[in-house]
Scaffold this motif. Structure first.
Motif, short mmCIF file in Angstrom:
data_model
loop_
_atom_site.label_atom_id
_atom_site.label_comp_id
_atom_site.label_asym_id
_atom_site.label_seq_id
_atom_site.Cartn_x
_atom_site.Cartn_y
_atom_site.Cartn_z
N ARG A 66 16.02 3.97 -16.52
CA ARG A 66 15.90 3.84 -17.98
C ARG A 66 14.42 3.85 -18.35
O ARG A 66 13.74 2.84 -18.30
N LEU A 67 13.97 5.04 -18.68
CA LEU A 67 12.55 5.27 -18.90
C LEU A 67 12.11 4.88 -20.31
O LEU A 67 12.93 4.80 -21.22
N ASP A 71 6.63 5.80 -19.19
CA ASP A 71 6.90 6.69 -18.05
C ASP A 71 6.56 8.14 -18.38
O ASP A 71 6.06 8.87 -17.54
N VAL A 72 6.88 8.55 -19.60
CA VAL A 72 6.60 9.93 -20.02
C VAL A 72 6.05 9.89 -21.44
O VAL A 72 6.65 9.28 -22.33
N ALA A 74 -0.95 12.25 -21.93
CA ALA A 74 0.18 12.79 -22.70
C ALA A 74 0.38 14.28 -22.41
O ALA A 74 -0.57 15.02 -22.15
N ASN A 75 1.63 14.72 -22.46
CA ASN A 75 1.97 16.15 -22.39
C ASN A 75 1.88 16.67 -23.82
O ASN A 75 2.68 16.28 -24.67
N MET A 100 12.69 17.98 -21.86
CA MET A 100 13.68 17.50 -20.89
C MET A 100 13.23 17.82 -19.47
O MET A 100 13.47 17.05 -18.54
N ALA A 101 12.58 18.98 -19.30
CA ALA A 101 12.14 19.38 -17.96
C ALA A 101 11.09 18.38 -17.45
O ALA A 101 11.11 17.99 -16.26
N VAL A 102 10.22 17.93 -18.33
CA VAL A 102 9.20 16.95 -17.93
C VAL A 102 9.87 15.60 -17.60
O VAL A 102 9.55 14.95 -16.60
N ILE A 103 10.82 15.20 -18.47
CA ILE A 103 11.50 13.92 -18.26
C ILE A 103 12.33 13.96 -16.97
O ILE A 103 12.33 13.00 -16.19
#
Ligand code: DC
Length: 241
Positions: free
Chosen positions: A22-23, A159-160, A216-217, A234-237
């Motif tokens: 759970r990020l 986390d992201v 940050a992305n 979503m790809a990064v997560i």
């Protein structure tokens, strides 16, 4: 003194499936970059809570306005906070926002409240007051939190982290479409001016200004569809799940 509380209830996931990891996912950026749209979609896909922190600043702005307080009087605004109760009640379709007992969900979306929210958000006492509220909701994880300082200040260890950008013309057109759909039609030039002013204020304030976190992305959404942005994020997560 009334305690200021936010009730947050975890939303139901579409398929009842909750991922184990759970990020904390943060999305910052200027108005019209597409934050809310993609944050909601990501939260839905992940079965996470969507935390709209702008709504909290808007709720404070609403209270300042209805109390007849001059927003440049920082002391008066600060005095108002202890007797203010903002409630976010999560519904499957949208969080309902109340100040005291009054539902202000729609009222806080007007251009007037947008302008005032940017002004009151530069007041240190307001930011200090909302900081623990946001952390209380999000720190357990399983959250997609959206705003201006989520990756830099509220959840520096998220986390992201994402920072969404888009060209001014694209942002103005998007915001204009949204406002028109919500019944707040105004000339495009006015909407563009509003978001330019708000950007300058949000980026240049002394405390927690709008700036990408160093980790940050950064995603420029100008030429991307909503699905493309969500897929990219979503790809990064997914790499962290
Ligand atoms: O995201 P929004 O447009 O609903 O936010 C309204 C205002 O609130 C925005 O102009 C600046 C302020 N805000 C902030 O300072 N920090 C946040 N985390 C979220 C919003």
């Amino acid at each position: 003194m009334t305690e200021s509380i936010i009730h947050s209830q975890r939303p139901q996931t579409t398929d009842g499936h909750l991922r184990e990891q759970r990020l904390i996912v943060t999305i910052d950026g200027p108005a019209g970059a597409g934050k809310s749209t993609v944050a909601k979609l990501l939260a839905l896909r992940l079965g996470y809570l969507y935390l709209d922190t702008g709504a909290l600043y808007r709720a404070v702005a609403w209270k300042v306005r209805t109390s007849g307080i001059d927003p440049s009087d920082h002391e008066a605004v600060a005095k108002l906070l202890p007797s203010t109760t903002v409630t976010m009640a999560y519904r499957p379709e949208q969080a309902r926002v109340s100040v005291e007992k009054q539902d202000v969900t729609e009222e806080i979306r007007t251009p007037e409240i947008s302008r005032l929210a940017s002004v009151v958000s530069a007041i240190p006492a307001v930011r200090e007051w909302l900081l623990p509220v946001q952390r209380r909701i999000g720190s357990a994880g399983g959250v997609v939190a959206e705003g201006r300082d989520l990756g830099t200040r509220v959840f520096p260890a998220a986390d992201v982290k994402f920072f969404l950008e888009a060209d001014m013309e694209v942002r103005a057109a998007r915001r204009h479409r949204e406002l028109t759909a919500a019944g707040h039609a105004a000339p495009l030039t006015e909407t563009r001016q509003d978001i330019q002013t708000r950007d300058t204020q949000d980026r240049s304030r002394d405390i927690a200004p709008l700036v990408p976190a160093s980790d940050a992305n950064v995603v420029d959404t100008s030429d991307l569809t909503v699905d493309q942005v969500v897929d990219r994020m979503m790809a990064v997560i997914a790499a962290k799940l």
